[in-house]
Design a protein around this motif. Structure first.
Motif, PDB file in Angstrom:
ATOM      1  N   ASP A 255     -17.522  36.948  30.201  1.00 24.78           N
ATOM      2  CA  ASP A 255     -17.142  37.731  31.394  1.00 24.78           C
ATOM      3  C   ASP A 255     -15.737  37.349  31.850  1.00 24.78           C
ATOM      4  O   ASP A 255     -14.921  38.221  32.189  1.00 24.78           O
ATOM      5  CB  ASP A 255     -18.120  37.465  32.555  1.00 24.78           C
ATOM      6  CG  ASP A 255     -19.497  38.062  32.278  1.00 24.78           C
ATOM      7  OD1 ASP A 255     -19.630  38.800  31.286  1.00 24.78           O
ATOM      8  OD2 ASP A 255     -20.434  37.759  33.047  1.00 24.78           O
ATOM      9  N   GLY A 256     -15.450  36.035  31.885  1.00 30.04           N
ATOM     10  CA  GLY A 256     -14.133  35.555  32.332  1.00 30.04           C
ATOM     11  C   GLY A 256     -13.022  36.108  31.446  1.00 30.04           C
ATOM     12  O   GLY A 256     -12.020  36.653  31.937  1.00 30.04           O
ATOM     13  N   ARG A 257     -13.229  35.972  30.144  1.00 27.75           N
ATOM     14  CA  ARG A 257     -12.211  36.476  29.198  1.00 27.75           C
ATOM     15  C   ARG A 257     -12.005  37.990  29.359  1.00 27.75           C
ATOM     16  O   ARG A 257     -10.878  38.479  29.356  1.00 27.75           O
ATOM     17  CB  ARG A 257     -12.681  36.125  27.775  1.00 27.75           C
ATOM     18  CG  ARG A 257     -11.732  36.456  26.644  1.00 27.75           C
ATOM     19  CD  ARG A 257     -12.208  37.549  25.682  1.00 27.75           C
ATOM     20  NE  ARG A 257     -13.568  37.966  25.757  1.00 27.75           N
ATOM     21  CZ  ARG A 257     -14.489  37.678  24.830  1.00 27.75           C
ATOM     22  NH1 ARG A 257     -14.181  36.937  23.790  1.00 27.75           N
ATOM     23  NH2 ARG A 257     -15.721  38.160  24.950  1.00 27.75           N
ATOM     24  N   ASP A 258     -13.116  38.736  29.545  1.00 28.32           N
ATOM     25  CA  ASP A 258     -13.022  40.201  29.615  1.00 28.32           C
ATOM     26  C   ASP A 258     -12.208  40.692  30.814  1.00 28.32           C
ATOM     27  O   ASP A 258     -11.684  41.805  30.802  1.00 28.32           O
ATOM     28  CB  ASP A 258     -14.421  40.830  29.641  1.00 28.32           C
ATOM     29  CG  ASP A 258     -15.123  40.657  28.300  1.00 28.32           C
ATOM     30  OD1 ASP A 258     -14.446  40.245  27.328  1.00 28.32           O
ATOM     31  OD2 ASP A 258     -16.345  40.883  28.233  1.00 28.32           O
ATOM     32  N   VAL A 259     -12.141  39.861  31.878  1.00 28.19           N
ATOM     33  CA  VAL A 259     -11.290  40.295  33.004  1.00 28.19           C
ATOM     34  C   VAL A 259      -9.950  39.545  33.002  1.00 28.19           C
ATOM     35  O   VAL A 259      -9.232  39.532  33.992  1.00 28.19           O
ATOM     36  CB  VAL A 259     -12.005  40.138  34.377  1.00 28.19           C
ATOM     37  CG1 VAL A 259     -13.157  41.100  34.501  1.00 28.19           C
ATOM     38  CG2 VAL A 259     -12.445  38.708  34.636  1.00 28.19           C
ATOM     39  N   GLY A 260      -9.639  38.920  31.866  1.00 26.21           N
ATOM     40  CA  GLY A 260      -8.323  38.311  31.700  1.00 26.21           C
ATOM     41  C   GLY A 260      -8.158  36.939  32.318  1.00 26.21           C
ATOM     42  O   GLY A 260      -7.033  36.462  32.524  1.00 26.21           O
ATOM     43  N   LEU A 261      -9.265  36.254  32.634  1.00 29.72           N
ATOM     44  CA  LEU A 261      -9.148  34.910  33.221  1.00 29.72           C
ATOM     45  C   LEU A 261      -9.009  33.841  32.135  1.00 29.72           C
ATOM     46  O   LEU A 261      -9.407  34.050  30.979  1.00 29.72           O
ATOM     47  CB  LEU A 261     -10.377  34.614  34.091  1.00 29.72           C
ATOM     48  CG  LEU A 261     -10.580  35.505  35.319  1.00 29.72           C
ATOM     49  CD1 LEU A 261     -11.898  35.180  36.008  1.00 29.72           C
ATOM     50  CD2 LEU A 261      -9.419  35.344  36.301  1.00 29.72           C
TER      51      LEU A 261
ATOM     52  N   VAL B  58     -13.532  29.678  36.567  1.00 31.98           N
ATOM     53  CA  VAL B  58     -14.500  30.281  35.633  1.00 31.98           C
ATOM     54  C   VAL B  58     -15.643  29.299  35.388  1.00 31.98           C
ATOM     55  O   VAL B  58     -16.823  29.644  35.475  1.00 31.98           O
ATOM     56  CB  VAL B  58     -13.801  30.655  34.298  1.00 31.98           C
ATOM     57  CG1 VAL B  58     -14.830  31.083  33.259  1.00 31.98           C
ATOM     58  CG2 VAL B  58     -12.774  31.747  34.531  1.00 31.98           C
TER      59      VAL B  58
END
Ligand code: FAD
Length: 413
Positions: free
Chosen positions: A327-333, A340
């Motif tokens: 989820d974190g990666r998918d919103v660019g975090l 995260v």
């Protein structure tokens, strides 16, 4: 020489191996680093334990495409019988309390067992085989981690042979003595039990019918877990000084001691293969995360084996971490950032602390011969046994099928 990955997983045991496959399934490139030699870790002599895989944990193995290889070696647990008593000895005929608890998988109504008993050897082999087929997982083993530096954009893990592995996040799957946890100054609540777990496999005359027995004796629980090929795995928790003596017995005397505890419900019992012993301790990390570091498995929580939940807790950690990082990666975090990682800690720490402390309490309540406690626990068992919703509640807890379930663990339709 330096290589770069999204995630560096230190520890290639059951938790580290499964984590690599789960995180790779979410599209992360992973390095798995273990000090041990995989050829030795795959060997039957490395680990004689079995693991009771809960039915919710089995979903994770299924979704990662691993269950077909495990299933032929997994014995379904249809019933669990819990009783309280004393072993037979020269001074005692052996007693079994008339109060008991019977968990029957059929009561859950979806024709599924309460879990499966699988040899750790089988799990390790399936994990190593799967890792070898994945181009996005690199295995560094045998390779001891010597150092780790956590910087603002990435972490660098240095191996004993001075190779460097650069990653956005380091996952500590390095077991209950986790050196990564210590170096990150994460404190633990830790105590040793004055108990050792003796593990052995036995063959027996009569079929076990998928029944797991937990017999509470004053030295600790004596578990008889059904295995394939009509064998059973014993997890015999004993006071540590007595365990040392039992471990040194010759084959025949060891068999007699087993029979004194086992009874004769499975006919003649024959130990097959070597015995193992595991000194038992409780370790609970006070934080599961630090900048660019997440703890999973025994590195986060090592608990008493009384309820067969240690690895199952780790499986849920892994599935939750995979969701949080995805989820974190998918919103660019940044997946190594505390913002995260704290989502992972929030999801898992309270849940595993509650179960860890629950197993500790259970062990203290049952591993003694104090008359008032014996009466109280027998009445308690009788009461739970009489109430169907309570029995179902405990079966769902044991199946790890409670609370917010990560996507790899979600119920199948
Ligand atoms: C008697 C007994 C019975 C049990 N039965 C059950 C059960 O029925 N069900 C259940 O769910 N759980 C059970 N458990 C618990 C379960 O076995 C553990 O929770 C599980 O094995 C932990 O796996 P892990 O990968 O987290 O840690 P470990 O198995 O300790 O693996 C850690 C790995 O990290 C590596 N490592 C450490 N330091 C370094 C370093 N510096 N560099 C590189 N590598 C390193 C080690 O070589 C090792 O391979 C039982 C435990 C015991 C003792």
């Amino acid at each position: 020489m330096s290589q770069s990955f999204d995630i560096a997983i230190v520890g290639g045991g059951l938790s580290g191996g499964l984590a690599a496959l789960a995180l790779a399934s979410k599209g992360f490139r992973c390095a798995v680093i273990d000090a041990g030699d995989p050829a030795k870790m795959r060997d039957a002599a490395f680990d004689g334990r079995t693991t009771a895989i809960s039915y919710a944990s089995a979903r994770v193995f299924r979704r990662l495409g691993l269950w077909d290889q495990i299933a032929p070696h997994a014995e379904p647990i249809r019933d669990i019988l819990v009783t309280d008593g004393r072993a037979k000895s020269r001074f005692d005929q052996g007693t079994v309390s008339s109060f008991h608890l019977h968990f029957d998988s059929r009561e859950l109504g979806d024709d599924q067992p309460l879990g499966w008993i699988v040899e750790n050897r089988v799990l390790r082999n399936v994990l190593f085989d799967a890792i070898a087929t994945k181009s996005d997982i690199a295995l560094f083993a045998p390779a001891k981690r010597n150092a780790a530096k956590f910087q603002s954009g990435s972490a660098v893990v240095t191996l004993e042979d001075e190779r460097e592995i650069r990653a956005t996040l380091v996952v500590a799957a390095d077991g209950r003595m986790s050196s990564l946890r210590a170096e990150a100054n994460i404190k633990t609540n830790h105590w040793r039990y004055a108990q050792t777990g003796i593990v052995a496999t036995v063959a027996h005359e009569r079929p076990h019918e998928g029944v797991a027995q937990e017999f509470f004796l004053p030295g600790g629980p004596f578990a008889i877990l059904p295995m394939t090929e009509n064998r059973s795995s014993l997890v015999w928790t004993e006071k540590s000084d007595a365990a040392l003596a039992y471990m040194a017995l010759d084959e025949n005397k060891f068999r007699i001691e087993i029979e004194n505890r086992f009874g004769d419900y499975l006919g003649a019992v024959t130990p097959t293969g070597p015995r193992w012993s595991y000194p038992l301790a409780f370790t609970l990390a006070q934080s599961y995360v630090a900048p660019r570091l997440a703890l999973i498995g025994d590195a986060a929580h090592a608990i008493h084996p009384i309820a067969g939940q240690g690895f199952n807790l780790g499986v849920k950690d892994i599935a939750a971490l995979a969701d949080v990082l995805g989820d974190g990666r998918d919103v660019g975090l940044d997946i190594g950032a505390l913002t995260v990682l704290q989502n992972y800690q929030q999801w898992r720490r309270f849940d595993s602390a509650a179960l860890a402390l629950g197993t500790d309490l259970l062990n203290r309540l049952f591993s003694n011969d104090i008359a008032p406690l014996r009466i109280a626990r027998d009445i308690g068992m009788g009461a739970v046994n009489a109430v169907t919703p309570l029995r179902k509640f405990f079966m769902r807890q044991a199946g790890a099928d409670v609370g917010a379930l990560p996507s790899l663990m979600a119920r199948e339709n």
